[in-house]
Write a protein that holds these residues in place. Sequence first.
Motif, mmCIF file in Angstrom:
data_model
loop_
_atom_site.group_PDB
_atom_site.id
_atom_site.type_symbol
_atom_site.label_atom_id
_atom_site.label_comp_id
_atom_site.label_asym_id
_atom_site.label_seq_id
_atom_site.Cartn_x
_atom_site.Cartn_y
_atom_site.Cartn_z
ATOM 1 N N GLU A 43 0.852 -1.183 0.000
ATOM 2 C CA GLU A 43 0.000 0.000 0.000
ATOM 3 C C GLU A 43 0.886 1.229 0.000
ATOM 4 O O GLU A 43 1.864 1.293 0.748
ATOM 5 C CB GLU A 43 -0.891 0.031 1.233
ATOM 6 C CG GLU A 43 -1.957 -1.039 1.270
ATOM 7 C CD GLU A 43 -2.873 -0.852 2.465
ATOM 8 O OE1 GLU A 43 -3.557 0.192 2.523
ATOM 9 O OE2 GLU A 43 -2.884 -1.729 3.334
ATOM 10 N N PRO A 44 0.543 2.230 -0.792
ATOM 11 C CA PRO A 44 1.350 3.444 -0.811
ATOM 12 C C PRO A 44 1.165 4.265 0.463
ATOM 13 O O PRO A 44 0.128 4.200 1.118
ATOM 14 C CB PRO A 44 0.833 4.212 -2.027
ATOM 15 C CG PRO A 44 -0.542 3.695 -2.251
ATOM 16 C CD PRO A 44 -0.553 2.273 -1.759
ATOM 17 N N VAL A 45 2.186 5.016 0.797
ATOM 18 C CA VAL A 45 2.126 6.034 1.843
ATOM 19 C C VAL A 45 2.495 7.341 1.146
ATOM 20 O O VAL A 45 3.612 7.482 0.648
ATOM 21 C CB VAL A 45 3.123 5.746 2.988
ATOM 22 C CG1 VAL A 45 3.097 6.862 4.019
ATOM 23 C CG2 VAL A 45 2.838 4.393 3.623
ATOM 24 N N THR A 46 1.558 8.263 1.079
ATOM 25 C CA THR A 46 1.774 9.538 0.402
ATOM 26 C C THR A 46 1.367 10.658 1.336
ATOM 27 O O THR A 46 0.196 10.766 1.709
ATOM 28 C CB THR A 46 0.942 9.625 -0.894
ATOM 29 O OG1 THR A 46 1.254 8.502 -1.721
ATOM 30 C CG2 THR A 46 1.230 10.909 -1.651
ATOM 31 N N LEU A 47 2.331 11.461 1.741
ATOM 32 C CA LEU A 47 2.085 12.599 2.620
ATOM 33 C C LEU A 47 2.609 13.852 1.927
ATOM 34 O O LEU A 47 3.766 13.890 1.504
ATOM 35 C CB LEU A 47 2.807 12.410 3.959
ATOM 36 C CG LEU A 47 2.416 11.159 4.750
ATOM 37 C CD1 LEU A 47 3.350 10.980 5.930
ATOM 38 C CD2 LEU A 47 0.976 11.245 5.209
ATOM 39 N N LEU A 48 1.776 14.853 1.808
ATOM 40 C CA LEU A 48 2.143 16.069 1.097
ATOM 41 C C LEU A 48 2.213 17.251 2.057
ATOM 42 O O LEU A 48 1.408 17.352 2.981
ATOM 43 C CB LEU A 48 1.120 16.375 0.006
ATOM 44 C CG LEU A 48 0.859 15.261 -1.009
ATOM 45 C CD1 LEU A 48 -0.263 15.662 -1.951
ATOM 46 C CD2 LEU A 48 2.122 14.914 -1.758
ATOM 47 N N LYS A 55 -0.192 24.671 -3.007
ATOM 48 C CA LYS A 55 1.088 24.451 -3.688
ATOM 49 C C LYS A 55 1.913 23.442 -2.896
ATOM 50 O O LYS A 55 2.047 23.540 -1.683
ATOM 51 C CB LYS A 55 1.862 25.768 -3.803
ATOM 52 C CG LYS A 55 3.221 25.613 -4.453
ATOM 53 C CD LYS A 55 3.986 26.926 -4.445
ATOM 54 C CE LYS A 55 5.403 26.694 -4.941
ATOM 55 N NZ LYS A 55 6.254 27.865 -4.709
ATOM 56 N N SER A 56 2.478 22.469 -3.602
ATOM 57 C CA SER A 56 3.289 21.446 -2.944
ATOM 58 C C SER A 56 4.647 22.010 -2.556
ATOM 59 O O SER A 56 5.363 22.566 -3.380
ATOM 60 C CB SER A 56 3.491 20.241 -3.867
ATOM 61 O OG SER A 56 2.272 19.569 -4.037
ATOM 62 N N LEU A 57 4.977 21.844 -1.275
ATOM 63 C CA LEU A 57 6.256 22.292 -0.735
ATOM 64 C C LEU A 57 7.124 21.118 -0.305
ATOM 65 O O LEU A 57 8.161 21.310 0.310
ATOM 66 C CB LEU A 57 6.015 23.227 0.456
ATOM 67 C CG LEU A 57 5.207 24.484 0.142
ATOM 68 C CD1 LEU A 57 4.878 25.230 1.419
ATOM 69 C CD2 LEU A 57 5.956 25.362 -0.839
ATOM 70 N N GLY A 58 6.676 19.920 -0.629
ATOM 71 C CA GLY A 58 7.432 18.724 -0.297
ATOM 72 C C GLY A 58 6.513 17.598 0.105
ATOM 73 O O GLY A 58 5.300 17.671 -0.028
ATOM 74 N N GLY A 59 7.145 16.551 0.624
ATOM 75 C CA GLY A 59 6.355 15.420 1.071
ATOM 76 C C GLY A 59 7.174 14.155 1.191
ATOM 77 O O GLY A 59 8.402 14.160 1.060
ATOM 78 N N LEU A 60 6.466 13.084 1.452
ATOM 79 C CA LEU A 60 7.064 11.760 1.646
ATOM 80 C C LEU A 60 6.284 10.767 0.811
ATOM 81 O O LEU A 60 5.050 10.755 0.845
ATOM 82 C CB LEU A 60 7.005 11.383 3.129
ATOM 83 C CG LEU A 60 7.600 10.040 3.536
ATOM 84 C CD1 LEU A 60 8.142 10.133 4.960
ATOM 85 C CD2 LEU A 60 6.610 8.900 3.428
ATOM 86 N N LEU A 61 7.007 9.943 0.053
ATOM 87 C CA LEU A 61 6.407 8.866 -0.727
ATOM 88 C C LEU A 61 7.017 7.557 -0.267
ATOM 89 O O LEU A 61 8.248 7.441 -0.166
ATOM 90 C CB LEU A 61 6.677 9.053 -2.229
ATOM 91 C CG LEU A 61 6.226 10.371 -2.847
ATOM 92 C CD1 LEU A 61 6.680 10.441 -4.301
ATOM 93 C CD2 LEU A 61 4.734 10.550 -2.730
ATOM 94 N N ASP A 72 10.654 5.866 0.225
ATOM 95 C CA ASP A 72 11.327 5.971 -1.064
ATOM 96 C C ASP A 72 11.818 7.395 -1.321
ATOM 97 O O ASP A 72 12.931 7.593 -1.782
ATOM 98 C CB ASP A 72 10.371 5.522 -2.170
ATOM 99 C CG ASP A 72 11.064 5.222 -3.480
ATOM 100 O OD1 ASP A 72 12.304 5.134 -3.516
ATOM 101 O OD2 ASP A 72 10.350 5.065 -4.488
ATOM 102 N N TRP A 73 10.983 8.380 -1.045
ATOM 103 C CA TRP A 73 11.315 9.776 -1.307
ATOM 104 C C TRP A 73 10.866 10.625 -0.125
ATOM 105 O O TRP A 73 9.742 10.465 0.372
ATOM 106 C CB TRP A 73 10.578 10.293 -2.538
ATOM 107 C CG TRP A 73 10.934 9.615 -3.819
ATOM 108 C CD1 TRP A 73 10.564 8.353 -4.212
ATOM 109 C CD2 TRP A 73 11.712 10.149 -4.878
ATOM 110 N NE1 TRP A 73 11.065 8.083 -5.455
ATOM 111 C CE2 TRP A 73 11.781 9.177 -5.886
ATOM 112 C CE3 TRP A 73 12.355 11.371 -5.086
ATOM 113 C CZ2 TRP A 73 12.462 9.378 -7.077
ATOM 114 C CZ3 TRP A 73 13.026 11.559 -6.276
ATOM 115 C CH2 TRP A 73 13.079 10.568 -7.251
ATOM 116 N N LEU A 74 11.721 11.542 0.312
ATOM 117 C CA LEU A 74 11.350 12.562 1.277
ATOM 118 C C LEU A 74 12.074 13.835 0.843
ATOM 119 O O LEU A 74 13.306 13.857 0.783
ATOM 120 C CB LEU A 74 11.760 12.180 2.702
ATOM 121 C CG LEU A 74 11.158 13.053 3.816
ATOM 122 C CD1 LEU A 74 11.194 12.301 5.130
ATOM 123 C CD2 LEU A 74 11.798 14.392 3.964
#
Length: 145
Positions: A43-48, A55-61, A72-74
């Motif tokens: 299951e994905p974990v997507t936090l924006l 407007k997106s200023l970052g997040g965690l995938l 995977d990405w922060l």
Amino acid sequence: MSTALRDGIEIVEDAAPEFEAVGAIQRGLHDFNQAMGGPYDREPVTLLVQDAEGKSLGGLLGLTFWGWLFIDWLWLAPEMRGKGVGAELLLRAEAVARERGCTNAYTDTFSFQAPGFWQRNGYVEFGRLDGMPAGHARVWFRKVL
């Protein structure tokens, strides 16, 4: 360029493979992995991180599977760094993972990114590939949740 093997089989280099060819490789490996390790329950974990205008200023995938959280990405925009937002993203992702039954988390980063960030948040280095890229290292971290 291709390399003939035998019985009409060849290895072909393809800089732009068709979706079906890529899918066959992915499905084949996923099927094998699940046969050996059990169902993924991926299951994905997507936090924006967003401003008031969205407007997106970052997040965690990331993903949860086999009882693990993989980050995977922060990434955070420069103006968001040093304000505790990254640590909050990790806490939220770890909470999601625990709700899904995960007991561990892991990630990888580069020595020029922010290995100290991971250590400050309870992650322990368990692997390092020096010279990736030249003059730096790729570093793997894990944490017991």
